[in-house]
Motif scaffolding. Structure first.
Motif, PDB file in Angstrom:
ATOM      1  N   LYS A 198      63.610  10.572  11.910  1.00  0.00           N
ATOM      2  CA  LYS A 198      62.632  10.468  12.993  1.00  0.00           C
ATOM      3  C   LYS A 198      61.202  10.583  12.478  1.00  0.00           C
ATOM      4  O   LYS A 198      60.302  11.020  13.185  1.00  0.00           O
ATOM      5  N   ILE A 199      61.026  10.185  11.232  1.00  0.00           N
ATOM      6  CA  ILE A 199      59.703  10.140  10.622  1.00  0.00           C
ATOM      7  C   ILE A 199      59.308   8.682  10.438  1.00  0.00           C
ATOM      8  O   ILE A 199      60.128   7.853  10.025  1.00  0.00           O
ATOM      9  N   VAL A 200      58.044   8.364  10.749  1.00  0.00           N
ATOM     10  CA  VAL A 200      57.537   7.007  10.525  1.00  0.00           C
ATOM     11  C   VAL A 200      56.354   7.078   9.565  1.00  0.00           C
ATOM     12  O   VAL A 200      55.583   8.030   9.566  1.00  0.00           O
ATOM     13  N   MET A 201      56.251   6.047   8.730  1.00  0.00           N
ATOM     14  CA  MET A 201      55.178   5.937   7.747  1.00  0.00           C
ATOM     15  C   MET A 201      54.566   4.541   7.804  1.00  0.00           C
ATOM     16  O   MET A 201      55.269   3.561   8.084  1.00  0.00           O
ATOM     17  N   ARG A 202      53.273   4.456   7.526  1.00  0.00           N
ATOM     18  CA  ARG A 202      52.649   3.140   7.395  1.00  0.00           C
ATOM     19  C   ARG A 202      53.272   2.397   6.224  1.00  0.00           C
ATOM     20  O   ARG A 202      53.506   2.968   5.166  1.00  0.00           O
ATOM     21  N   ASP A 203      53.519   1.123   6.409  1.00  0.00           N
ATOM     22  CA  ASP A 203      54.067   0.313   5.320  1.00  0.00           C
ATOM     23  C   ASP A 203      52.913  -0.337   4.575  1.00  0.00           C
ATOM     24  O   ASP A 203      52.619  -1.520   4.747  1.00  0.00           O
ATOM     25  N   SER A 204      52.262   0.453   3.737  1.00  0.00           N
ATOM     26  CA  SER A 204      51.094  -0.027   3.004  1.00  0.00           C
ATOM     27  C   SER A 204      50.949   0.752   1.713  1.00  0.00           C
ATOM     28  O   SER A 204      51.085   1.980   1.711  1.00  0.00           O
ATOM     29  N   PRO A 205      50.657   0.068   0.607  1.00  0.00           N
ATOM     30  CA  PRO A 205      50.408   0.798  -0.635  1.00  0.00           C
ATOM     31  C   PRO A 205      49.305   1.841  -0.510  1.00  0.00           C
ATOM     32  O   PRO A 205      49.328   2.866  -1.202  1.00  0.00           O
ATOM     33  N   LEU A 206      48.343   1.609   0.396  1.00  0.00           N
ATOM     34  CA  LEU A 206      47.258   2.578   0.550  1.00  0.00           C
ATOM     35  C   LEU A 206      47.743   3.895   1.154  1.00  0.00           C
ATOM     36  O   LEU A 206      47.029   4.905   1.097  1.00  0.00           O
ATOM     37  N   ALA A 207      48.966   3.913   1.721  1.00  0.00           N
ATOM     38  CA  ALA A 207      49.529   5.163   2.229  1.00  0.00           C
ATOM     39  C   ALA A 207      49.821   6.139   1.100  1.00  0.00           C
ATOM     40  O   ALA A 207      50.056   7.329   1.336  1.00  0.00           O
ATOM     41  N   ILE A 208      49.796   5.654  -0.132  1.00  0.00           N
ATOM     42  CA  ILE A 208      49.946   6.541  -1.287  1.00  0.00           C
ATOM     43  C   ILE A 208      48.847   7.589  -1.287  1.00  0.00           C
ATOM     44  O   ILE A 208      49.040   8.718  -1.769  1.00  0.00           O
ATOM     45  N   ALA A 209      47.699   7.262  -0.728  1.00  0.00           N
ATOM     46  CA  ALA A 209      46.565   8.183  -0.733  1.00  0.00           C
ATOM     47  C   ALA A 209      46.871   9.471   0.024  1.00  0.00           C
ATOM     48  O   ALA A 209      46.393  10.543  -0.350  1.00  0.00           O
ATOM     49  N   ALA A 220      52.481  10.838  -7.190  1.00  0.00           N
ATOM     50  CA  ALA A 220      52.487  10.464  -5.772  1.00  0.00           C
ATOM     51  C   ALA A 220      53.711   9.610  -5.458  1.00  0.00           C
ATOM     52  O   ALA A 220      54.327   9.751  -4.385  1.00  0.00           O
ATOM     53  N   GLY A 221      54.087   8.727  -6.386  1.00  0.00           N
ATOM     54  CA  GLY A 221      55.283   7.914  -6.187  1.00  0.00           C
ATOM     55  C   GLY A 221      56.535   8.769  -6.081  1.00  0.00           C
ATOM     56  O   GLY A 221      57.430   8.475  -5.270  1.00  0.00           O
ATOM     57  N   ARG A 222      56.613   9.834  -6.872  1.00  0.00           N
ATOM     58  CA  ARG A 222      57.780  10.717  -6.805  1.00  0.00           C
ATOM     59  C   ARG A 222      57.835  11.447  -5.460  1.00  0.00           C
ATOM     60  O   ARG A 222      58.928  11.654  -4.896  1.00  0.00           O
ATOM     61  N   VAL A 223      56.667  11.822  -4.933  1.00  0.00           N
ATOM     62  CA  VAL A 223      56.623  12.459  -3.614  1.00  0.00           C
ATOM     63  C   VAL A 223      57.188  11.507  -2.565  1.00  0.00           C
ATOM     64  O   VAL A 223      57.998  11.902  -1.710  1.00  0.00           O
ATOM     65  N   LEU A 224      56.780  10.251  -2.608  1.00  0.00           N
ATOM     66  CA  LEU A 224      57.243   9.271  -1.628  1.00  0.00           C
ATOM     67  C   LEU A 224      58.731   8.965  -1.792  1.00  0.00           C
ATOM     68  O   LEU A 224      59.444   8.750  -0.795  1.00  0.00           O
ATOM     69  N   ALA A 225      59.210   8.925  -3.023  1.00  0.00           N
ATOM     70  CA  ALA A 225      60.636   8.671  -3.256  1.00  0.00           C
ATOM     71  C   ALA A 225      61.487   9.819  -2.716  1.00  0.00           C
ATOM     72  O   ALA A 225      62.568   9.587  -2.156  1.00  0.00           O
ATOM     73  N   ARG A 226      61.011  11.049  -2.885  1.00  0.00           N
ATOM     74  CA  ARG A 226      61.765  12.201  -2.357  1.00  0.00           C
ATOM     75  C   ARG A 226      61.720  12.239  -0.832  1.00  0.00           C
ATOM     76  O   ARG A 226      62.642  12.741  -0.184  1.00  0.00           O
ATOM     77  N   GLN A 227      60.664  11.684  -0.259  1.00  0.00           N
ATOM     78  CA  GLN A 227      60.534  11.658   1.198  1.00  0.00           C
ATOM     79  C   GLN A 227      61.400  10.570   1.822  1.00  0.00           C
ATOM     80  O   GLN A 227      61.853  10.699   2.971  1.00  0.00           O
ATOM     81  N   ARG A 228      61.640   9.514   1.083  1.00  0.00           N
ATOM     82  CA  ARG A 228      62.266   8.309   1.628  1.00  0.00           C
ATOM     83  C   ARG A 228      63.552   8.549   2.421  1.00  0.00           C
ATOM     84  O   ARG A 228      63.740   7.933   3.485  1.00  0.00           O
ATOM     85  N   PRO A 229      64.486   9.422   1.999  1.00  0.00           N
ATOM     86  CA  PRO A 229      65.724   9.593   2.773  1.00  0.00           C
ATOM     87  C   PRO A 229      65.503  10.076   4.206  1.00  0.00           C
ATOM     88  O   PRO A 229      66.389   9.913   5.058  1.00  0.00           O
ATOM     89  N   TYR A 230      64.333  10.641   4.480  1.00  0.00           N
ATOM     90  CA  TYR A 230      64.080  11.213   5.800  1.00  0.00           C
ATOM     91  C   TYR A 230      63.249  10.297   6.693  1.00  0.00           C
ATOM     92  O   TYR A 230      63.031  10.604   7.857  1.00  0.00           O
ATOM     93  N   VAL A 231      62.794   9.167   6.152  1.00  0.00           N
ATOM     94  CA  VAL A 231      61.955   8.243   6.913  1.00  0.00           C
ATOM     95  C   VAL A 231      62.837   7.283   7.700  1.00  0.00           C
ATOM     96  O   VAL A 231      63.703   6.603   7.135  1.00  0.00           O
ATOM     97  N   GLY A 232      62.609   7.231   9.000  1.00  0.00           N
ATOM     98  CA  GLY A 232      63.377   6.320   9.836  1.00  0.00           C
ATOM     99  C   GLY A 232      62.817   4.913   9.853  1.00  0.00           C
ATOM    100  O   GLY A 232      63.555   3.946  10.010  1.00  0.00           O
ATOM    101  N   GLU A 233      61.501   4.800   9.659  1.00  0.00           N
ATOM    102  CA  GLU A 233      60.887   3.480   9.756  1.00  0.00           C
ATOM    103  C   GLU A 233      59.542   3.466   9.026  1.00  0.00           C
ATOM    104  O   GLU A 233      58.749   4.404   9.140  1.00  0.00           O
ATOM    105  N   TYR A 234      59.303   2.396   8.280  1.00  0.00           N
ATOM    106  CA  TYR A 234      57.987   2.116   7.723  1.00  0.00           C
ATOM    107  C   TYR A 234      57.374   1.023   8.595  1.00  0.00           C
ATOM    108  O   TYR A 234      57.862  -0.101   8.616  1.00  0.00           O
ATOM    109  N   TRP A 235      56.321   1.355   9.325  1.00  0.00           N
ATOM    110  CA  TRP A 235      55.788   0.403  10.294  1.00  0.00           C
ATOM    111  C   TRP A 235      54.650  -0.424   9.726  1.00  0.00           C
ATOM    112  O   TRP A 235      53.843   0.040   8.936  1.00  0.00           O
ATOM    113  N   ASP A 236      54.631  -1.678  10.157  1.00  0.00           N
ATOM    114  CA  ASP A 236      53.563  -2.604   9.807  1.00  0.00           C
ATOM    115  C   ASP A 236      52.696  -2.848  11.026  1.00  0.00           C
ATOM    116  O   ASP A 236      51.503  -2.587  11.022  1.00  0.00           O
ATOM    117  N   LEU A 237      53.301  -3.309  12.112  1.00  0.00           N
ATOM    118  CA  LEU A 237      52.562  -3.522  13.349  1.00  0.00           C
ATOM    119  C   LEU A 237      52.377  -2.196  14.074  1.00  0.00           C
ATOM    120  O   LEU A 237      53.339  -1.428  14.245  1.00  0.00           O
TER     121      LEU A 237
END
Length: 401
Positions: free
Chosen positions: A194-205, A234-251
């Motif tokens: 039930k976590i959503v993230m922006r689908d953008s490389p700039l979300a690495i920030a 930062a990439g490792r943080v995002l990889a560890r987060q990935r199993p809990y993300v329900g959706e990476y949103w674009d629109l």
């Protein structure tokens, strides 16, 4: 990318005929070299419009009534200036960057997002503007005006801006104080799926902001200027987060739908999302975490192969005016760069409060995006950072591979 939110539009107050610029155009590209040659020399004389203006933009940033007849800031401009607009609308920032690099194309202006703007400056695909020839330039937010200054030159006219907040459903999630709510696996797993993230490389920030406070030995200063080691972390943080993300949103509408339908309770969002969901009686809040928040600004820039500079300067003046800024803000659901859009009977006070228009204290908490570059955010002589291509690879590996 950003999309339109509402379409309540006032009739635009006619602007006086804008001052135009007489400029020496750049020479044609040589051979197979896509880089423009020569330097545009801005002069102080004024000139009449050339009758044509070619613009490059993302969807929703320039409206002529085709999507909604009530939403049109192109037709009044054409009627007042005699500059007929030809427009190329692209779907992605990368397509925009590629077209600006194409030596066979000559766009007068481009509405560039931050992941494109900095690269266009570095690659000499845009030229400086003369702010003295844009009435109302000094009315634009000072912090936004500085974002595209290089060596005392101004490479863009602020158009719209927004912030990337930590958004949560108050019925389910206690008010989060840190980006750790999203990026610490021990906390993120509470809201798995039930976590959503922006689908953008700039979300690495945002992951970099989290690391800036958690792993001080990394010595992160600017979340958009990362060394290879910092980017990898930062990439490792995002990889560890990935199993809990329900959706990476674009629109943006996808994130609204996820929260409205109960599929999301925590994630990255904009004031737009909070505003829309609150108006639909959803108890969603957006906060700036203790580490700070990131933001973005889209700006109008002049192409290095500009053919119609006088019309382009009239367009800059038109889009900076409070009446046009009001229309753009209402249509796109983002903050106008000119706070005067909130004066008089233009934007409603509720809109201006929700989007923090003119709120200098709020703006000072935002770290605005710039294109990642090996030059470490433009620091002279420093070339040990990572560029946008490396950020894109890291994002794909961490969230999609």
């Amino acid at each position: 990318m950003r999309r339109r939110a509402t379409a309540r539009v006032r009739t635009t107050t006619a602007l006086a005929a804008a001052a135009a610029l007489g400029a020496a155009l750049l020479g044609a590209c040589s051979g197979g070299d896509d880089k423009p040659v020569g330097v545009a020399k801005v002069v102080s004389t004024l000139g009449p419009g050339e009758g044509t203006l070619n613009l490059l933009t993302l969807p929703g940033w320039v409206e002529s009534g085709g999507t909604d007849p009530r939403v049109d800031w192109v037709t009044p401009f054409q009627e007042r200036t005699g500059c007929k607009i030809g427009m190329k609308v692209v779907k992605t920032a990368e397509e925009m960057a590629d077209l600006m690099r194409d030596g066979n194309r000559r766009y007068d202006g481009v509405a560039a997002p931050p992941e494109v703007a900095g690269r266009l400056v570095e690659e000499n695909q845009v030229v400086p503007i003369n702010p003295d020839l844009v009435d109302g330039y000094k009315k634009l937010e000072p912090k936004l005006r500085k974002l595209l200054e290089r060596d005392g030159k101004h490479y863009g006219l602020p158009y719209v801006w927004g912030s990337n907040l930590l958004m949560y459903d108050a019925r389910t999630v206690p008010p989060p104080a840190s980006w750790a709510a999203l990026f610490d696996p021990g906390q993120a797993r509470r809201y798995a799926g039930k976590i959503v993230m922006r689908d953008s490389p700039l979300a690495i920030a945002e992951a970099a902001l989290y690391l800036k406070g958690r792993q001080r030995k990394l010595k992160i200063r600017d979340p958009y200027a990362l060394t290879p080691a910092q980017l990898a972390a930062a990439g490792r943080v995002l990889a560890r987060q990935r199993p809990y993300v329900g959706e990476y949103w674009d629109l943006p509408a996808d994130a609204v739908s996820a929260f409205a339908g109960g599929r999301a309770v925590l994630g990255q969002g904009w004031p737009y999302h909070v505003d829309v969901l609150n108006r639909a009686s959803r108890p969603v809040q957006g906060v700036i975490p203790s580490e700070g928040a990131t933001g973005w600004m889209d700006a109008w820039m002049i192409g290095a192969r500009v053919q119609h500079p006088n019309c382009m300067y009239q367009w800059l003046q038109w889009t900076a005016s409070p009446d046009v800024q009001q229309q753009v803000a209402e249509w796109t659901g983002v903050a106008p760069a000119n706070p005067q859009a909130c004066s008089g009977d233009r934007l409603k006070s509720g809109f201006c409060a929700a989007y923090h228009v003119g709120d200098r204290d709020y703006l000072n908490k935002i770290v605005f995006a710039h294109a990642p570059s090996k030059a470490c955010g433009g620091e002279s002589g420093k070339k040990d950072c990572t560029d946008y291509a490396e950020w894109t690879r890291t994002w794909i590996q961490a969230t999609k591979a």
